[in-house]
Design an enzyme around this catalytic site. Sequence first.
Site, mmCIF file in Angstrom:
data_model
loop_
_atom_site.group_PDB
_atom_site.id
_atom_site.type_symbol
_atom_site.label_atom_id
_atom_site.label_comp_id
_atom_site.label_asym_id
_atom_site.label_seq_id
_atom_site.Cartn_x
_atom_site.Cartn_y
_atom_site.Cartn_z
ATOM 1 N N SER A 7 0.836 -1.199 0.000
ATOM 2 C CA SER A 7 0.000 0.000 0.000
ATOM 3 C C SER A 7 0.870 1.248 0.000
ATOM 4 O O SER A 7 1.603 1.514 0.941
ATOM 5 C CB SER A 7 -0.912 0.002 1.230
ATOM 6 O OG SER A 7 -1.531 1.265 1.319
ATOM 7 N N HIS A 32 -1.239 -1.173 -4.257
ATOM 8 C CA HIS A 32 -2.509 -0.794 -3.634
ATOM 9 C C HIS A 32 -2.501 0.717 -3.380
ATOM 10 O O HIS A 32 -1.566 1.253 -2.790
ATOM 11 C CB HIS A 32 -2.680 -1.559 -2.324
ATOM 12 C CG HIS A 32 -4.015 -1.393 -1.677
ATOM 13 N ND1 HIS A 32 -5.129 -2.093 -2.070
ATOM 14 C CD2 HIS A 32 -4.414 -0.593 -0.652
ATOM 15 C CE1 HIS A 32 -6.162 -1.746 -1.313
ATOM 16 N NE2 HIS A 32 -5.749 -0.824 -0.443
ATOM 17 N N ASP A 34 -4.688 3.917 -1.914
ATOM 18 C CA ASP A 34 -5.810 4.284 -1.043
ATOM 19 C C ASP A 34 -6.230 5.734 -1.244
ATOM 20 O O ASP A 34 -5.466 6.649 -0.942
ATOM 21 C CB ASP A 34 -5.391 4.115 0.428
ATOM 22 C CG ASP A 34 -5.253 2.660 0.820
ATOM 23 O OD1 ASP A 34 -6.206 1.889 0.579
ATOM 24 O OD2 ASP A 34 -4.204 2.296 1.373
ATOM 25 N N MET A 36 -8.783 8.616 -0.002
ATOM 26 C CA MET A 36 -9.676 8.964 1.127
ATOM 27 C C MET A 36 -10.153 10.399 0.982
ATOM 28 O O MET A 36 -9.358 11.289 0.678
ATOM 29 C CB MET A 36 -8.905 8.833 2.442
ATOM 30 C CG MET A 36 -8.262 7.482 2.648
ATOM 31 S SD MET A 36 -7.360 7.447 4.198
ATOM 32 C CE MET A 36 -6.662 5.789 4.115
ATOM 33 N N HIS A 65 -8.287 1.630 -4.211
ATOM 34 C CA HIS A 65 -9.288 1.432 -3.154
ATOM 35 C C HIS A 65 -9.891 2.791 -2.804
ATOM 36 O O HIS A 65 -9.235 3.619 -2.178
ATOM 37 C CB HIS A 65 -8.564 0.791 -1.952
ATOM 38 C CG HIS A 65 -9.416 0.615 -0.735
ATOM 39 N ND1 HIS A 65 -8.865 0.348 0.511
ATOM 40 C CD2 HIS A 65 -10.755 0.650 -0.553
ATOM 41 C CE1 HIS A 65 -9.833 0.230 1.396
ATOM 42 N NE2 HIS A 65 -10.988 0.413 0.797
ATOM 43 N N MET A 67 -12.063 5.126 -0.752
ATOM 44 C CA MET A 67 -12.773 5.334 0.511
ATOM 45 C C MET A 67 -13.423 6.712 0.418
ATOM 46 O O MET A 67 -13.025 7.666 1.087
ATOM 47 C CB MET A 67 -11.789 5.231 1.688
ATOM 48 C CG MET A 67 -11.394 3.782 1.966
ATOM 49 S SD MET A 67 -9.857 3.638 2.886
ATOM 50 C CE MET A 67 -8.703 3.663 1.532
ATOM 51 N N MET A 136 -11.937 -5.383 4.875
ATOM 52 C CA MET A 136 -11.170 -4.516 5.767
ATOM 53 C C MET A 136 -10.925 -5.242 7.090
ATOM 54 O O MET A 136 -11.855 -5.692 7.753
ATOM 55 C CB MET A 136 -11.924 -3.211 6.044
ATOM 56 C CG MET A 136 -12.114 -2.306 4.835
ATOM 57 S SD MET A 136 -10.605 -1.914 3.934
ATOM 58 C CE MET A 136 -9.582 -1.194 5.211
ATOM 59 N N ASP A 174 -7.145 -6.229 3.880
ATOM 60 C CA ASP A 174 -6.564 -4.880 3.922
ATOM 61 C C ASP A 174 -6.558 -4.327 5.343
ATOM 62 O O ASP A 174 -7.607 -4.009 5.896
ATOM 63 C CB ASP A 174 -7.379 -3.959 2.992
ATOM 64 C CG ASP A 174 -6.709 -2.618 2.789
ATOM 65 O OD1 ASP A 174 -5.571 -2.436 3.240
ATOM 66 O OD2 ASP A 174 -7.359 -1.748 2.168
HETATM 67 C C1 DX5 Z 1 -6.639 1.666 5.437
HETATM 68 C C2 DX5 Z 1 -6.157 1.385 4.046
HETATM 69 C C3 DX5 Z 1 -5.100 0.352 3.960
HETATM 70 C C4 DX5 Z 1 -3.803 0.739 4.600
HETATM 71 C C5 DX5 Z 1 -3.142 -0.506 5.083
HETATM 72 O O1 DX5 Z 1 -7.716 2.515 5.402
HETATM 73 O O2 DX5 Z 1 -7.225 0.947 3.243
HETATM 74 O O3 DX5 Z 1 -4.873 -0.046 2.621
HETATM 75 O O4 DX5 Z 1 -2.946 1.418 3.710
HETATM 76 O O5 DX5 Z 1 -2.045 -0.151 5.830
HETATM 77 P P1 DX5 Z 1 -1.439 -1.080 6.967
HETATM 78 O O6 DX5 Z 1 -0.917 -2.301 6.283
HETATM 79 O O7 DX5 Z 1 -0.364 -0.222 7.536
HETATM 80 O O8 DX5 Z 1 -2.530 -1.379 7.950
HETATM 81 ZN ZN ZN Z 2 -6.749 0.031 1.229
#
Ligand code: DX5
Ligand code: ZN
Length: 215
Positions: A7, A32, A34, A36, A65, A67, A136, A174
């Site tokens: 990620s 990956h 993310d 947000m 991903h 969010m 998750m 994840d």
């Molecule tokens: C959390 C993200 C994850 C995050 C995982 O909201 O969706 O993808 O980057 O990070 P670690 O492996 O540090 O929990």
């Molecule tokens: Zn993620």
Amino acid sequence: MPIIAPSILAADFANLEREVKMINESRADWIHVDVMDGVFVPNISFGIPVIEAIKRHAKKPLDVHLMIVQPERYVEAFHKAGADTLTVHLEASTHLHRTLQQIKAAGMKAGVAINPHTSVSLLKDTIMDIDLVCMMSVNPGFGGQKFIEHTYSKVIELKTLIENQQSKAFIEIDGGVNLQNAKPLIDAGADVLVAGNFVFSSSDPKELIQRLKHV
Ligand code: DX5
Ligand code: ZN
């Protein structure tokens, strides 16, 4: 062997090119990414221009991903930015079935993410339309959180649902993935492991990716 998706959220954003090259040279399979929005989750990460920058250097598929609320508004924009898989949250999608078709029509693989509180049974009517379920194993919004143990039983339940309907969906885990929980997760039925802090906090991230791959 599991698919490993480091990620980029945990990477050094001042050196993104170097971090993406590290992933290119590693045994990782996907990157990956993310996104947000500060509304669906209590944090803001980055958006489309950063994904375009990652894509310019990436030699591996981008597993994006989202969010964000109303993800259906941005399907085409993320496709243009370089997403290969686009995952939306079930909790953020009023018309999930339509959104999945939209993602596939744009030429991407369609993913659905579910929060720790969301029952696997809610996927029953869409599992045939899903390429990837992102389960998750922390509450979304931040990297570096502690893995929620209840995830194991949800993976087993999801695997059963997938097998019963002969769906081809992959199970992705994840949040909080490390060398302790990777093997039991794969044994329970996980296909894809996302790892952020565990990989990037190491002085040798490539070595950790390699170890996760062969766990
Ligand atoms: C959390 C993200 C994850 C995050 C995982 O909201 O969706 O993808 O980057 O990070 P670690 O492996 O540090 O929990
Ligand atoms: Zn993620």
